[in-house]
Write a protein that holds these residues in place. Structure first.
Motif, PDB file in Angstrom:
ATOM      1  N   ASN A 196       0.826  -1.201   0.000  1.00  0.00           N
ATOM      2  CA  ASN A 196       0.000   0.000   0.000  1.00  0.00           C
ATOM      3  C   ASN A 196       0.864   1.256   0.000  1.00  0.00           C
ATOM      4  O   ASN A 196       2.054   1.231   0.332  1.00  0.00           O
ATOM      5  N   ASP A 197       0.240   2.379  -0.373  1.00  0.00           N
ATOM      6  CA  ASP A 197       0.919   3.680  -0.363  1.00  0.00           C
ATOM      7  C   ASP A 197       0.978   4.188   1.087  1.00  0.00           C
ATOM      8  O   ASP A 197      -0.055   4.534   1.678  1.00  0.00           O
ATOM      9  N   ILE A 198       2.196   4.239   1.643  1.00  0.00           N
ATOM     10  CA  ILE A 198       2.345   4.620   3.052  1.00  0.00           C
ATOM     11  C   ILE A 198       1.953   6.072   3.268  1.00  0.00           C
ATOM     12  O   ILE A 198       1.277   6.415   4.249  1.00  0.00           O
ATOM     13  N   ASP A 199       2.356   6.966   2.375  1.00  0.00           N
ATOM     14  CA  ASP A 199       2.024   8.385   2.522  1.00  0.00           C
ATOM     15  C   ASP A 199       0.517   8.592   2.511  1.00  0.00           C
ATOM     16  O   ASP A 199      -0.022   9.402   3.287  1.00  0.00           O
ATOM     17  N   ARG A 200      -0.148   7.879   1.663  1.00  0.00           N
ATOM     18  CA  ARG A 200      -1.607   7.985   1.594  1.00  0.00           C
ATOM     19  C   ARG A 200      -2.247   7.496   2.889  1.00  0.00           C
ATOM     20  O   ARG A 200      -3.208   8.092   3.394  1.00  0.00           O
ATOM     21  N   ALA A 201      -1.724   6.427   3.427  1.00  0.00           N
ATOM     22  CA  ALA A 201      -2.255   5.905   4.686  1.00  0.00           C
ATOM     23  C   ALA A 201      -2.034   6.899   5.831  1.00  0.00           C
ATOM     24  O   ALA A 201      -2.927   7.116   6.673  1.00  0.00           O
ATOM     25  N   GLN A 202      -0.864   7.538   5.863  1.00  0.00           N
ATOM     26  CA  GLN A 202      -0.594   8.523   6.919  1.00  0.00           C
ATOM     27  C   GLN A 202      -1.530   9.723   6.792  1.00  0.00           C
ATOM     28  O   GLN A 202      -2.051  10.224   7.798  1.00  0.00           O
ATOM     29  N   LYS A 203      -1.738  10.205   5.580  1.00  0.00           N
ATOM     30  CA  LYS A 203      -2.641  11.340   5.372  1.00  0.00           C
ATOM     31  C   LYS A 203      -4.074  10.975   5.774  1.00  0.00           C
ATOM     32  O   LYS A 203      -4.809  11.809   6.321  1.00  0.00           O
ATOM     33  N   PRO A 221      -1.654  16.215  16.180  1.00  0.00           N
ATOM     34  CA  PRO A 221      -1.541  14.765  15.967  1.00  0.00           C
ATOM     35  C   PRO A 221      -0.537  14.449  14.866  1.00  0.00           C
ATOM     36  O   PRO A 221      -0.367  15.224  13.916  1.00  0.00           O
ATOM     37  N   ILE A 222       0.115  13.312  14.997  1.00  0.00           N
ATOM     38  CA  ILE A 222       1.099  12.877  14.007  1.00  0.00           C
ATOM     39  C   ILE A 222       0.838  11.418  13.666  1.00  0.00           C
ATOM     40  O   ILE A 222       0.291  10.651  14.468  1.00  0.00           O
ATOM     41  N   ALA A 223       1.241  11.043  12.446  1.00  0.00           N
ATOM     42  CA  ALA A 223       1.155   9.654  11.989  1.00  0.00           C
ATOM     43  C   ALA A 223       2.533   9.258  11.484  1.00  0.00           C
ATOM     44  O   ALA A 223       3.143   9.981  10.689  1.00  0.00           O
ATOM     45  N   PHE A 224       3.032   8.114  11.909  1.00  0.00           N
ATOM     46  CA  PHE A 224       4.385   7.707  11.541  1.00  0.00           C
ATOM     47  C   PHE A 224       4.455   6.191  11.426  1.00  0.00           C
ATOM     48  O   PHE A 224       3.586   5.454  11.915  1.00  0.00           O
ATOM     49  N   VAL A 225       5.525   5.741  10.767  1.00  0.00           N
ATOM     50  CA  VAL A 225       5.774   4.313  10.619  1.00  0.00           C
ATOM     51  C   VAL A 225       6.421   3.806  11.896  1.00  0.00           C
ATOM     52  O   VAL A 225       7.513   4.258  12.270  1.00  0.00           O
ATOM     53  N   THR A 234       3.568  -1.205   9.993  1.00  0.00           N
ATOM     54  CA  THR A 234       2.781  -0.803  11.164  1.00  0.00           C
ATOM     55  C   THR A 234       2.822   0.704  11.295  1.00  0.00           C
ATOM     56  O   THR A 234       3.904   1.298  11.406  1.00  0.00           O
ATOM     57  N   LEU A 235       1.645   1.314  11.248  1.00  0.00           N
ATOM     58  CA  LEU A 235       1.508   2.764  11.374  1.00  0.00           C
ATOM     59  C   LEU A 235       0.910   3.103  12.739  1.00  0.00           C
ATOM     60  O   LEU A 235       0.073   2.369  13.259  1.00  0.00           O
ATOM     61  N   THR A 236       1.347   4.226  13.291  1.00  0.00           N
ATOM     62  CA  THR A 236       0.835   4.700  14.580  1.00  0.00           C
ATOM     63  C   THR A 236       0.307   6.112  14.425  1.00  0.00           C
ATOM     64  O   THR A 236       1.014   6.991  13.902  1.00  0.00           O
ATOM     65  N   LEU A 237      -0.913   6.316  14.875  1.00  0.00           N
ATOM     66  CA  LEU A 237      -1.496   7.656  14.962  1.00  0.00           C
ATOM     67  C   LEU A 237      -1.400   8.110  16.411  1.00  0.00           C
ATOM     68  O   LEU A 237      -1.969   7.486  17.297  1.00  0.00           O
ATOM     69  N   ARG A 238      -0.657   9.174  16.654  1.00  0.00           N
ATOM     70  CA  ARG A 238      -0.436   9.667  18.019  1.00  0.00           C
ATOM     71  C   ARG A 238      -1.106  11.029  18.173  1.00  0.00           C
ATOM     72  O   ARG A 238      -0.887  11.935  17.354  1.00  0.00           O
ATOM     73  N   GLY A 265      -9.235   2.085  -0.018  1.00  0.00           N
ATOM     74  CA  GLY A 265      -8.664   0.916  -0.661  1.00  0.00           C
ATOM     75  C   GLY A 265      -7.354   0.463  -0.058  1.00  0.00           C
ATOM     76  O   GLY A 265      -6.576  -0.243  -0.716  1.00  0.00           O
ATOM     77  N   ILE A 266      -7.090   0.864   1.160  1.00  0.00           N
ATOM     78  CA  ILE A 266      -5.869   0.458   1.854  1.00  0.00           C
ATOM     79  C   ILE A 266      -6.180  -0.832   2.607  1.00  0.00           C
ATOM     80  O   ILE A 266      -7.045  -0.855   3.485  1.00  0.00           O
ATOM     81  N   SER A 267      -5.484  -1.885   2.238  1.00  0.00           N
ATOM     82  CA  SER A 267      -5.822  -3.193   2.786  1.00  0.00           C
ATOM     83  C   SER A 267      -5.005  -3.504   4.035  1.00  0.00           C
ATOM     84  O   SER A 267      -3.839  -3.131   4.153  1.00  0.00           O
ATOM     85  N   ILE A 268      -5.660  -4.154   4.958  1.00  0.00           N
ATOM     86  CA  ILE A 268      -5.014  -4.636   6.179  1.00  0.00           C
ATOM     87  C   ILE A 268      -4.816  -6.132   6.025  1.00  0.00           C
ATOM     88  O   ILE A 268      -5.791  -6.870   5.828  1.00  0.00           O
ATOM     89  N   PRO A 269      -3.583  -6.623   6.050  1.00  0.00           N
ATOM     90  CA  PRO A 269      -3.351  -8.048   5.784  1.00  0.00           C
ATOM     91  C   PRO A 269      -3.964  -8.928   6.857  1.00  0.00           C
ATOM     92  O   PRO A 269      -3.932  -8.604   8.036  1.00  0.00           O
ATOM     93  N   LEU A 270      -4.526 -10.027   6.406  1.00  0.00           N
ATOM     94  CA  LEU A 270      -5.095 -11.003   7.322  1.00  0.00           C
ATOM     95  C   LEU A 270      -4.050 -12.055   7.646  1.00  0.00           C
ATOM     96  O   LEU A 270      -3.171 -12.359   6.827  1.00  0.00           O
TER      97      LEU A 270
END
Length: 283
Positions: A196-203, A221-225, A234-238, A265-270
């Motif tokens: 997935n696009d990491i920048d898109r997920a953070q935004k 708030p911040i979002a980081f890998v 693994t992304l964290t929203l703080r 459309g950002i998928s979370i792996p099962l």
């Protein structure tokens, strides 16, 4: 030997005179003792109310501590009054004081643990590491403070369990107060597929954080890998929120993050399906 009636009469008369003298003497002592008890009781009550009211003018002085100090003054005065009353009847007050001191020492040694709890309760009320309604963690004990007494403190856990903790236990360990500062930092962590696009997920995470009114804008708030896996990121929203909204915000943001990822459309792996062992297949 015959008894002289006149001598007997004089003896009885002398005894009655001595008895009347004793009655008069002890009557005055008894009246004085009653008056002393009444006056002492009134003075003790006035002193108790004065101390209670005076401590109430001190900003932030704990209610339980006010009651404790006012009661100590009251009973101290009553004890002095009782000693003075006994002195009215010729009782040696020095021996009474010595007896009370010895009894107090014996009781103190017997109730050493209880006295430690009282001392710890006074320190907790004076220094206030926690107040009623605050959520704290002390060693293995965690819960919301419901009552702070002189012997023990009452807490309610997040599961609604009642806890009665001795004050000495709470005083002798570090206290983690989650409510005192008024704000708390929260981390919402999710894993997405590495494709997935990491920048898109953070935004996306920052967008839902900025749309939440309960999240503070400062600090922003911040979002980081947080970490990288073989097939996951693994992304964290703080973010920061009020202590009262901590759990509600965390639950809501976790749900909204999953919904936002689905919409983008950002998928979370099962996790991979479990493959049964050969022995299990035969069975």
């Amino acid at each position: 030997m015959p008894i002289d009636p006149q001598s007997a009469f004089l003896t009885v008369q002398a005894g009655l005179a001595q008895l009347s003298t004793l009655i008069v003497s002890y009557s005055f002592s008894a009246i004085g003792a009653v008056i002393l008890l009444i006056v002492g009781y009134i003075v003790a009550g006035l002193a108790e109310r004065s101390i209670y009211a005076g401590l109430g003018h001190i900003h932030g002085f704990d209610e339980t501590l006010r009651h404790f100090f006012s009661q100590v003054v009251r009973y101290g005065i009553l004890i002095l009054v009782v000693i003075m009353v006994l002195g009215q009847f010729g009782v040696q007050t020095a021996s009474i004081i010595a007896t009370i001191g010895a009894a107090g020492l014996a009781i103190g040694l017997a109730l050493q643990g209880t006295l430690q709890n009282i001392a710890a309760g006074i320190m907790l009320l004076a220094l206030r590491p926690f107040r009623i309604g605050e959520y704290v963690e002390v060693g293995s004990i965690a819960g919301t403070i419901e009552e702070i007494g002189l012997f023990a403190t009452t807490l309610r856990t997040a599961e609604g369990v009642y806890i009665l903790a001795p004050n000495s236990t709470l005083w002798n360990q570090p206290v983690r107060n989650f409510t005192r500062n008024g704000v708390r930092r929260c981390d919402v962590t999710l894993s997405i597929g590495s494709w997935n696009d990491i920048d898109r997920a953070q935004k996306t995470l920052l967008a839902i954080a900025n749309a939440e009114k309960r999240i503070r804008r400062e600090p922003a708030p911040i979002a980081f890998v947080a970490s990288l896996g073989e097939t996951t990121v693994t992304l964290t929203l703080r973010y920061w929120t009020s202590a009262a909204d901590y759990f509600a915000t965390q639950i809501g943001m976790t749900k909204r993050a999953k919904q936002a990822f689905d919409n983008e459309g950002i998928s979370i792996p099962l996790p991979p399906p479990e493959v049964p062992l050969p022995e299990a297949r035969k069975q």
